[in-house]
Design a protein around this motif. Structure first.
Motif, PDB file in Angstrom:
ATOM      1  N   GLY A 151       0.810  -1.209   0.000  1.00 40.82           N
ATOM      2  CA  GLY A 151       0.000   0.000   0.000  1.00 40.82           C
ATOM      3  C   GLY A 151       0.845   1.261   0.000  1.00 40.82           C
ATOM      4  O   GLY A 151       0.520   2.248  -0.670  1.00 40.82           O
ATOM      5  N   ILE A 152       1.952   1.228   0.733  1.00 44.84           N
ATOM      6  CA  ILE A 152       2.861   2.372   0.761  1.00 44.84           C
ATOM      7  C   ILE A 152       3.522   2.558  -0.596  1.00 44.84           C
ATOM      8  O   ILE A 152       3.620   3.681  -1.111  1.00 44.84           O
ATOM      9  CB  ILE A 152       3.911   2.187   1.873  1.00 44.84           C
ATOM     10  CG1 ILE A 152       3.231   2.246   3.247  1.00 44.84           C
ATOM     11  CG2 ILE A 152       5.012   3.249   1.768  1.00 44.84           C
ATOM     12  CD1 ILE A 152       4.139   1.868   4.402  1.00 44.84           C
ATOM     13  N   ALA A 153       3.978   1.450  -1.195  1.00 43.97           N
ATOM     14  CA  ALA A 153       4.603   1.531  -2.522  1.00 43.97           C
ATOM     15  C   ALA A 153       3.626   2.088  -3.546  1.00 43.97           C
ATOM     16  O   ALA A 153       3.979   2.947  -4.366  1.00 43.97           O
ATOM     17  CB  ALA A 153       5.100   0.152  -2.946  1.00 43.97           C
ATOM     18  N   ARG A 154       2.391   1.617  -3.499  1.00 46.67           N
ATOM     19  CA  ARG A 154       1.371   2.110  -4.440  1.00 46.67           C
ATOM     20  C   ARG A 154       1.120   3.603  -4.231  1.00 46.67           C
ATOM     21  O   ARG A 154       0.977   4.367  -5.198  1.00 46.67           O
ATOM     22  CB  ARG A 154       0.067   1.333  -4.253  1.00 46.67           C
ATOM     23  CG  ARG A 154      -1.058   1.761  -5.189  1.00 46.67           C
ATOM     24  CD  ARG A 154      -2.342   1.034  -4.846  1.00 46.67           C
ATOM     25  NE  ARG A 154      -2.726   1.255  -3.456  1.00 46.67           N
ATOM     26  CZ  ARG A 154      -3.659   0.554  -2.830  1.00 46.67           C
ATOM     27  NH1 ARG A 154      -4.299  -0.412  -3.457  1.00 46.67           N
ATOM     28  NH2 ARG A 154      -3.950   0.822  -1.566  1.00 46.67           N
ATOM     29  N   ALA A 155       1.070   4.041  -2.968  1.00 46.63           N
ATOM     30  CA  ALA A 155       0.822   5.457  -2.672  1.00 46.63           C
ATOM     31  C   ALA A 155       1.949   6.351  -3.168  1.00 46.63           C
ATOM     32  O   ALA A 155       1.739   7.533  -3.451  1.00 46.63           O
ATOM     33  CB  ALA A 155       0.628   5.641  -1.169  1.00 46.63           C
ATOM     34  N   LEU A 156       3.156   5.782  -3.287  1.00 45.52           N
ATOM     35  CA  LEU A 156       4.318   6.561  -3.733  1.00 45.52           C
ATOM     36  C   LEU A 156       4.483   6.561  -5.251  1.00 45.52           C
ATOM     37  O   LEU A 156       5.349   7.267  -5.773  1.00 45.52           O
ATOM     38  CB  LEU A 156       5.590   5.995  -3.095  1.00 45.52           C
ATOM     39  CG  LEU A 156       5.721   6.152  -1.574  1.00 45.52           C
ATOM     40  CD1 LEU A 156       6.953   5.395  -1.082  1.00 45.52           C
ATOM     41  CD2 LEU A 156       5.809   7.618  -1.186  1.00 45.52           C
ATOM     42  N   ALA A 157       3.664   5.797  -5.943  1.00 43.04           N
ATOM     43  CA  ALA A 157       3.860   5.602  -7.383  1.00 43.04           C
ATOM     44  C   ALA A 157       3.806   6.900  -8.175  1.00 43.04           C
ATOM     45  O   ALA A 157       4.521   7.069  -9.160  1.00 43.04           O
ATOM     46  CB  ALA A 157       2.834   4.605  -7.922  1.00 43.04           C
ATOM     47  N   THR A 158       2.965   7.835  -7.754  1.00 51.10           N
ATOM     48  CA  THR A 158       2.804   9.079  -8.506  1.00 51.10           C
ATOM     49  C   THR A 158       3.685  10.206  -7.970  1.00 51.10           C
ATOM     50  O   THR A 158       3.459  11.378  -8.281  1.00 51.10           O
ATOM     51  CB  THR A 158       1.333   9.532  -8.482  1.00 51.10           C
ATOM     52  OG1 THR A 158       0.912   9.685  -7.115  1.00 51.10           O
ATOM     53  CG2 THR A 158       0.444   8.523  -9.177  1.00 51.10           C
ATOM     54  N   ASP A 159       4.685   9.846  -7.138  1.00 54.92           N
ATOM     55  CA  ASP A 159       5.601  10.839  -6.550  1.00 54.92           C
ATOM     56  C   ASP A 159       4.837  11.941  -5.817  1.00 54.92           C
ATOM     57  O   ASP A 159       4.967  13.140  -6.126  1.00 54.92           O
ATOM     58  CB  ASP A 159       6.492  11.459  -7.634  1.00 54.92           C
ATOM     59  CG  ASP A 159       7.370  10.436  -8.324  1.00 54.92           C
ATOM     60  OD1 ASP A 159       7.906   9.555  -7.626  1.00 54.92           O
ATOM     61  OD2 ASP A 159       7.518  10.503  -9.557  1.00 54.92           O
ATOM     62  N   PRO A 160       4.048  11.575  -4.816  1.00 58.84           N
ATOM     63  CA  PRO A 160       3.211  12.571  -4.138  1.00 58.84           C
ATOM     64  C   PRO A 160       4.025  13.522  -3.259  1.00 58.84           C
ATOM     65  O   PRO A 160       5.122  13.185  -2.806  1.00 58.84           O
ATOM     66  CB  PRO A 160       2.291  11.704  -3.274  1.00 58.84           C
ATOM     67  CG  PRO A 160       3.111  10.484  -2.977  1.00 58.84           C
ATOM     68  CD  PRO A 160       3.888  10.228  -4.231  1.00 58.84           C
ATOM     69  N   ASP A 161       3.451  14.688  -3.024  1.00 56.96           N
ATOM     70  CA  ASP A 161       4.025  15.637  -2.069  1.00 56.96           C
ATOM     71  C   ASP A 161       3.534  15.341  -0.661  1.00 56.96           C
ATOM     72  O   ASP A 161       4.207  15.635   0.319  1.00 56.96           O
ATOM     73  CB  ASP A 161       3.633  17.076  -2.436  1.00 56.96           C
ATOM     74  CG  ASP A 161       4.221  17.515  -3.760  1.00 56.96           C
ATOM     75  OD1 ASP A 161       5.336  17.079  -4.074  1.00 56.96           O
ATOM     76  OD2 ASP A 161       3.555  18.280  -4.484  1.00 56.96           O
TER      77      ASP A 161
END
Length: 342
Positions: A151-161
């Motif tokens: 879930g963390i990896a998926r949340a980081l996929a779009t390079d969020p701020d």
């Protein structure tokens, strides 16, 4: 930077059926901070975090990310802004028919990114969370902690701020919780992502957050640095949360002993440099007083030693006053407590 400015969320239209879930929430999260919001069930935590990315649209107020008020954006521009907001859920929200790699890739597939880019990004992120050898597995083949790493990896996929964590560790055992918190700290440090966490677990706040806000009945009743709230909680609900971590509730037998004692009783809180000196010993040597420790504990907050003691001081009132002032001069917080406050 994330700013919630006087945010209200009201459900229902008829006056007698209206429910105010949020009542004027104002809080500011600086870039690179890990900010925790703690409260009991029904306090408004989940509504608050869903208002940040407008999964729930606030009834009034402003939600600003890097100075942009999301409530003023067109649907198209709001969609673009949401790409910079990642979210981690309590129950993982993974697609069970997809492999781990496919789950992580999903936000990038929806964005229409090239296959080569997706493959490289997914491999990089799964390596970062320590699951590169699980990319062809399915969610049911993973433990709870591994699912949350996906879930963390998926949340980081779009390079969020900004990364929003909705009770991200409440379904995990203590050891797994700590490993996930360590990973989130690594995310903040390496990617400079701002993290907003909601939780009912004060241990999570203690272990990872820089600042904390306490929410009750849809209102922020207290907020500040973790050190400030732990050392000097101003509200009863904050004190109750702090007690769950510090275990400073005085046992009944010790309370009875304290009430029967002579002299005055003080709560002494010390942190940082104050923990490196023999404070009580030095005080007893400098002044004609007798010191007795009734109850206390020492732990660590944000990498600093932290102590919370109940002590009894006996002697001449002038000597006691000077002893207390001396302890305060050594960066300790010293407050007299009455029997009702033991």
């Amino acid at each position: 930077m994330l700013l919630l400015d006087d945010v209200y969320k009201v459900y229902g239209k008829k006056k007698e059926k209206k429910v105010e879930a949020l009542k004027g929430i104002t809080l500011s999260v600086e870039k690179g901070e890990i900010f925790g919001v703690v409260g009991f069930s029904g306090a408004g935590k989940s509504t608050l975090i869903r208002c940040v990315n407008l999964l729930e649209r606030p009834t009034s107020g402003r939600v600003l990310i890097n100075g942009v008020d999301l409530l003023t954006l067109s649907p198209k521009k709001l969609c673009e802004q949401r790409k910079k907001i990642g979210m981690i859920f309590q129950q993982y929200n993974l697609l069970h028919s997809k492999t781990i790699a496919q789950n992580v890739a999903m936000p990038l597939v929806l964005e229409g990114k090239p296959k080569a880019y997706i493959k490289e990004k997914v491999t990089e992120l799964l390596s970062f969370v320590g699951l590169e050898d699980r990319m062809n597995h399915y969610p049911e083949q993973l433990s709870g902690g591994q699912k949350q790493r996906v879930g963390i990896a998926r949340a980081l996929a779009t390079d969020p701020d900004i990364l929003l964590c909705d009770e991200a560790t409440s379904a995990l055992d203590p050891t797994t919780t700590q490993s996930v918190l360590d990973l989130l700290r690594k995310v903040r440090d390496e990617f400079q992502v701002t993290i907003l966490m909601i939780t009912h677990e004060m241990n999570v706040i203690k272990d990872i957050c820089d600042k904390v806000a306490v929410i009750e009945g849809g209102k922020i009743v207290e907020q500040g640095s973790v050190m400030e709230v732990f050392t000097e909680p101003k509200t009863e609900i904050a004190r109750s949360f702090v007690r769950t971590v510090l275990n400073d509730e005085t046992p009944k037998g010790i309370k009875d002993w304290m009430k029967a004692s002579n002299g005055k009783t003080y709560r002494v809180i010390f942190k940082g440099n104050a923990t490196n000196i023999p404070l009580l010993s030095d005080t007893a040597k400098k002044f004609s007083v007798d010191l007795n420790v009734f109850h206390g504990m020492v732990t660590e907050l944000q990498g600093q030693p932290f102590g919370n003691l109940l002590i009894n001081i006996q002697g001449d009132s002038n000597e006691i006053e000077q002893a207390v002032e001396f302890m305060k001069s050594q960066e300790a917080i010293v407050k007299e407590v009455t029997p009702n406050e033991f």
